[in-house]
Each structure stands twice: as C-alpha cells, then as structure tokens.
Scaffold this active site. Structure first.
Site, PDB file in Angstrom:
ATOM      1  N   CYS A   1       0.860  -1.178   0.000  1.00  0.00           N
ATOM      2  CA  CYS A   1       0.000   0.000   0.000  1.00  0.00           C
ATOM      3  C   CYS A   1       0.901   1.235   0.000  1.00  0.00           C
ATOM      4  CB  CYS A   1      -0.960   0.013   1.179  1.00  0.00           C
ATOM      5  SG  CYS A   1      -0.189   0.353   2.776  1.00  0.00           S
TER       6      CYS A   1
ATOM      7  N   HIS B   1      -4.686   6.193   8.109  1.00  0.00           N
ATOM      8  CA  HIS B   1      -3.305   6.406   8.531  1.00  0.00           C
ATOM      9  C   HIS B   1      -2.638   7.361   7.559  1.00  0.00           C
ATOM     10  CE1 HIS B   1      -3.513   2.866   5.899  1.00  0.00           C
ATOM     11  NE2 HIS B   1      -2.358   3.254   5.399  1.00  0.00           N
TER      12      HIS B   1
END
Length: 660
Positions: free
Chosen positions: A415, A580
C-alpha cells in the site's frame, strides 16, 4: 547437454561466484548507469539527425543551409564555431548524467553529486567523449563519499550536520575532479583511441562480422551489457560524433537474428515453444526485449549457430552499405533502430535486419527439421535457466510460461505507506495461505515506494496496482477492493495450488507473527466507545486527534491521514476503516500508536458503512501483532458482535488483544 554449466545458485538472490558472474555484475552496473539516461541519448540523436550539416532538415529544405541560420546555430556548424547543442550535449550532458547515476547507485543523492563533480574532472581532462571515464568516476565518487560519511557517522555534534555534509562533499568532489583531470582522463583517452584503432582495423579488413561470434553467445549468457555499454556505446558515440553515425550501435541491437529464430519455431517448433513463439516474436521485434528468445536457444543450444550467422549477416550488410545509427537504440526494437538511423542509412539498416532474420530463420529451420529428438522441449525449464543466468527474475518470463515460472515463495501486500492497509491485508491473506497448507510461502507487507522486483505475487488495492507494476514488473499482480474478505484471496490460494502443488508445508516453515504490542501502543484513553463524527472526514480527524493526544504523532500527521484517504480509501471491509498517514508523513510519527473509535450509527465511508475506525501510526513493527489480531477479529462475526456490545474501553482492548 546445455549451452553452459548449471549455475552455481538459482536466481533467488543468493551469492554466486565465477568469472562469468563477475562480468555479469560489471555489465549490470554499466547498464544501470546508461539505461536510465537513454532518453538523453535519444534526444541527442534526434537533435543530431535534424540539425547537423548533413541532417534531415537540410535534405528536405535546402534553403536552411545558410551557415548563419538557426539550424546551423543549433547544430553548431555555422558561425558559432562548433557550439550549438550537439557538441555540448555529448561532451558534457551525457557523461555527467552517467556519472550522476553511477554515484547515486552507490550512495544515493550525496554519491550522485560527488560522482557528477568527479566526472567533470575527467571530461575536461580528455579530448574524447568521456563515457568510460564517467562509468569509472561516478561510482568511485559515490563509494568515496559513502566511506567518508561512515567515518563520522553518529559522531557529529548536533547543529553541525549540514556544515559537515556540505563541506565534505565539496572537498571530496574537488579532489576527485582533480584526480580525474590529471589521472583518469588521459588514460581513458588513450584506451579509447586504441580501441577505436582496433575497430578501424576490423572494418578495413572486413573482419567486423566476426564480432557476432562473441556477441550472440554473450547475449544469451547475459554478458552483453559489459560489451555493449562498456565498449560499443562509448566507441560508437565517439565515432558518431566524428562521422554522424556508427555501425557499432547495431552489433548487438539488431533484432533480426532473434526474429528469425522465433519465426523458425513458429513454423517448425513443437508444443509450448511453437505456441509461444508468435507472442515472443512481437515482444522481441517491436518491444525490443531480446531476452525473450534466450530460452529457445537454451532449449536447443545448437541454435546459437543460427543467431551467430544471422548476426554476422547483418553486420556484413551494414559494413557493405556503410550504414549506421546516430545514437544507441535501446531497447533493441525496430522502432528504436529506425528512430536512430542516420540519413542515407535506411536502406542498409533495413536490409541488415531482413538479411539477419532470413539467415537466422533458414539455419534454425534446418536445425529444427533435422533434430532427431522426439520429446517436446521444456520451455519452462529453459526459462528458469535463463533467469538463473540473468541472476534475477525476468520481466518477460510470464509471456513464455503463461504465468509464474516455478514455485511461489514470496507474496507481498503493498500500500502507499506500508503500515496499515497492507499490514491488515497481509495478515488476512497470510492466515488463508497457512490454512491451505502453504506455510513455507512468505506473506509480508511493504510500502510501494520500497518495493523491489523480487516478489512472486504482489497484492494491492486496485487504485495502486499500476504504481506497483512499475516497481515489480516481473511479478503477478492481483488487485483487491475489500482488504478483509476479498474473493481474490481465494484466487491466490488457487494459484498456489497450481504452482506449488498440494504438498503440505514443510515442518518448521510456519511463519510467526510479530511480538505483542505493548500497552503504550494501544492505550485505554485512545479508545472511544461513542464517536462524535458524522462523516468520514470528521472520523479521520477524530481518530487522528486521539493519536496526537497520546503523544504518538505531531498534529501534521492528521493532515497526512486526510491526504492518504484522497488517494486510496482505507476502508477495509466488514465495517472497519483504518485511516493512517502517507509514506512521506512518517517523520511526523514520534512513536507507534493506535486509536479506536466506535460509532453507533455507521459512518458513510465512500459509500460503505464504517462502524469501527482504527487510527494507525507505525514507527516500527511493534504495532503489527495488534493489527494482525484486529484483522482476525473482523473476520469473525462473533468477535465483531463482542466489540459492539462492549461497555468499557478495557473490554474493547481485551477483545482485540486476546484474539488469535
């Protein structure tokens, strides 16, 4: 019988020894300095083709021959006494770019800067284009800077780092530039002139076609980079500067020999080799990836004779017609070859490609037709041997084998930041893989920025797949939408069954999860039972502020969480979102922290209901175990129900900490 001895180790990155490997490594290093800058070579070649005195523009528009006109000024042959663009580009720009790249390979940006400075010394200390000198001084500058930095690593007083870094790089660069000017420049100039005299001798005595006896086998053994980028490109560029073209650029790049070989397999091959040959021919001829035909030679080593004779034919025709290219053709595609063909050389170059392909086809066809072997050649084994010779995975191997070549040993979930989504997805996928009995397959997570082309399978969110492909071109890529319960995970297991077989995992191969997170990572005061946010943006802020309050992050990290959400959604599935920060925001993380917010009314998270929001800030790996357990909880409906019914923060943490 094999064309070469079996490699000492497979292509999995383990160390190998021997002269061939050392030459391979040298060739790879040279290629890594030249290939990133091929765009600059192409630009120089096009400018040369257009604006030099015998360029295309004057052939089409004779009126542009005015020595005081703008065409003459750009080409450097008019009243500007050789200035223009052509000369400075090849004299300064191209070698400095190579030196910069070589320094960066060894020691990042600091090595790149020192490598470029050192290269300027060797450029000005020589009377020929300093490509060889740049390939020496660039890595030398990076290596010297790396060693110098290591001397006082951790010993500099706070506040003096920038001063020491800047002056050390400047002083070292000065010393290496002077060394290059007086030491390396004259030596490389002498070597270049000597090698040029050898080439002139071969040409004048009609011996240049014999170079194919060395070049064609070297290509199959992946030794050609040392010859091509270490000798042919520097000599060819020097020759092109003087004459406007060079036949040396075509010794290795001519796509004719490989095309003829593949056409022979299309007509007279068997099984998988015959079926895959058409696609391989397109990739080789138009894409310029010559390594795709190497396994066909490795299957039947005697076919190297076809490529050698084809290569010799192509060189002979080019010498006969006096044809050549203005700059390197990389990759060796017919498109790149024509783009760099000098004016007046198109007929010779075309005939050289056709002649090489024809001879290679005839010889390969004869060898295939007279082959007494009745068994179908093992293309997969030959492809694996080719990758072993190369020393790393091949980006075109899947085109020959129809997928992964050999067993899958590594899977990475990638990611943007590598701390949240990928960790959760990797945990879920790891559990499925291990449950299926493939405990010897390593499943890990990584940020896309840190990916290397060493993984068999790469799993990413569909919005990130294209970025991941740029970093891992040889891997199989799988895109997912739902991180927690994507049906694509089952496809990964099926792929393992196809490639690795049904054998159970080897004893002792079970992967272990990271160590338990400490109480400081997931604090009770970072758990909110009734969130106040009404939308995803507010929920991200709420989870982020809990991390700030816990002293885990700076306030700027919350902004990075919003920025991350704009690029790719952090909704994981099963009512869970894990916002995040971006990879660039890791500097705003003071320590690892996790926050948890529960919402009585699910938040609309890009059209999907998020009932639980987990904020993440990972400074290291100490949050991975907790993320793994969180992932396992949200795969279990009963555990999710316990989270909904929990009346205290302590109960929430107990559910998440106790899950396996």
């Amino acid at each position: 019988m094999s064309l070469v001895e079996a490699p000492s180790t497979p292509a999995d990155g383990t160390p190998r020894t021997g002269a061939r490997v050392r030459v391979q490594k040298l060739g790879t290093a040279l290629s890594n300095m030249v290939m990133p800058n091929i765009g600059a070579f192409i630009a120089w070649g096009l400018i040369t083709a257009l604006f030099i005195k015998a360029g295309w523009l004057q052939g089409i528009f004779p009126a542009l021959r005015n020595p005081d006109g703008w065409v003459a000024q750009i080409g450097g042959w008019g009243s500007f006494d050789g200035a223009g663009i052509v000369g400075p580009m090849i004299t300064y720009l191209l070698p400095v770019l190579i030196g910069f790249t070589g320094g960066r390979m060894v020691h990042g940006n600091r090595g790149a800067v020192v490598g470029a400075i050192a290269t300027m010394g060797v450029i000005t200390g020589a009377d020929v284009p300093m490509f060889m000198g740049a390939m020496i001084m660039g890595p030398l500058g990076g290596w010297a800077m790396k060693k110098l930095d290591a001397l006082w690593d951790g010993k500099i007083r706070p506040g003096f780092e920038m001063l020491i870094d800047n002056f050390s790089a400047g002083i070292l660069g000065m010393a290496l530039a002077i060394f290059g000017f007086f030491g390396i420049g004259p030596v490389v100039s002498a070597f270049t002139r000597g090698a040029g005299n050898v080439v002139d001798f071969l040409v004048s005595h009609d011996l240049l076609p014999l170079t194919s006896i060395l070049i064609e086998p070297a290509k199959v053994l992946f030794l050609n980079n040392a010859i091509n980028h270490g000798v042919l490109t520097p000599l060819g560029t020097t020759q092109a500067l003087a004459t406007g073209k060079s036949v040396l650029f075509l010794l290795e790049a001519n796509p004719g020999p490989g095309l003829g070989l593949l056409l022979a397999f299309m007509a007279f091959g068997k099984g998988a080799a015959r079926a895959s040959a058409p696609g391989a021919a397109i990739i080789q001829f138009f894409g310029g990836i010559h390594e795709i035909y190497f396994p066909y030679v490795l299957m039947k080593p005697k076919l190297i004779a076809a490529t050698i004779l084809g290569g010799m034919t192509g060189v002979f025709i080019n010498v006969l017609f006096g044809s050549g290219l203005r700059a390197p053709a990389a990759p060796g595609s017919i498109i790149a070859v024509y783009a760099q063909t000098a004016s007046g050389s198109f007929l010779g170059v075309t005939l050289s490609v056709l002649g090489a392909a024809t001879v290679s086809f005839v010889v390969a066809a004869l060898l295939l037709k007279t082959d007494r072997a009745t068994d179908e050649p093992d293309l997969a084994a030959a492809t694996a041997e080719m990758e072993a010779l190369k020393g790393k995975r091949s980006s075109v191997a899947a085109a020959l084998t129809g997928g992964i070549n050999g067993k899958i040993t590594t899977i990475v979930f990638a990611c943007d930041a590598g701390m949240g989504s990928s960790a959760m997805g990797a945990s879920v996928l790891r559990k499925k893989v291990q449950s299926a009995g493939f405990g010897d397959v390593k499943v890990t997570n990584q940020s896309i920025a840190n990916l290397t082309d060493t993984y068999d399978v790469v799993v990413t969110h569909r919005d990130l797949t294209d970025r991941a492909k740029l970093k891992t071109g040889s891997a199989v890529h799988i895109s997912v939408d739902d991180f927690m319960s994507s049906p694509r995970y089952d496809e990964v297991v099926e792929l393992l069954e196809q490639t690795n077989g049904d054998a159970p995992a080897r004893p002792g191969a079970q992967q272990t999860e990271p160590a338990d997170a400490t109480d400081d990572v997931f604090r009770v005061d970072s758990i909110v039972l009734n969130g106040a946010a009404s939308n995803a943006e507010e929920a991200i802020t709420e989870a982020g502020q809990l991390l700030v309050a816990a002293g885990a992050v700076d306030p700027s990290y919350v902004d990075a969480m919003h920025e991350r959400e704009k690029s790719v959604s952090t909704y994981m599935g099963n009512g869970l979102a894990i916002p995040h920060g971006t990879n660039d925001a890791k500097g705003a993380i003071r320590k690892t922290g996790i926050s948890f917010v529960r919402y009585a009314d699910p938040i609309d998270w890009n059209g999907k209901p998020a009932e639980f929001v987990v904020g993440i800030a990972g400074a290291g790996n100490d949050h991975m175990a907790l993320l793994t357990r969180i992932a396992h909880v949200f795969l279990d409906k009963d555990e999710v129900a316990r989270l909904r019914e929990a009346g205290t923060a302590e109960e929430i943490r107990a559910v998440l900490s106790a899950s396996k």
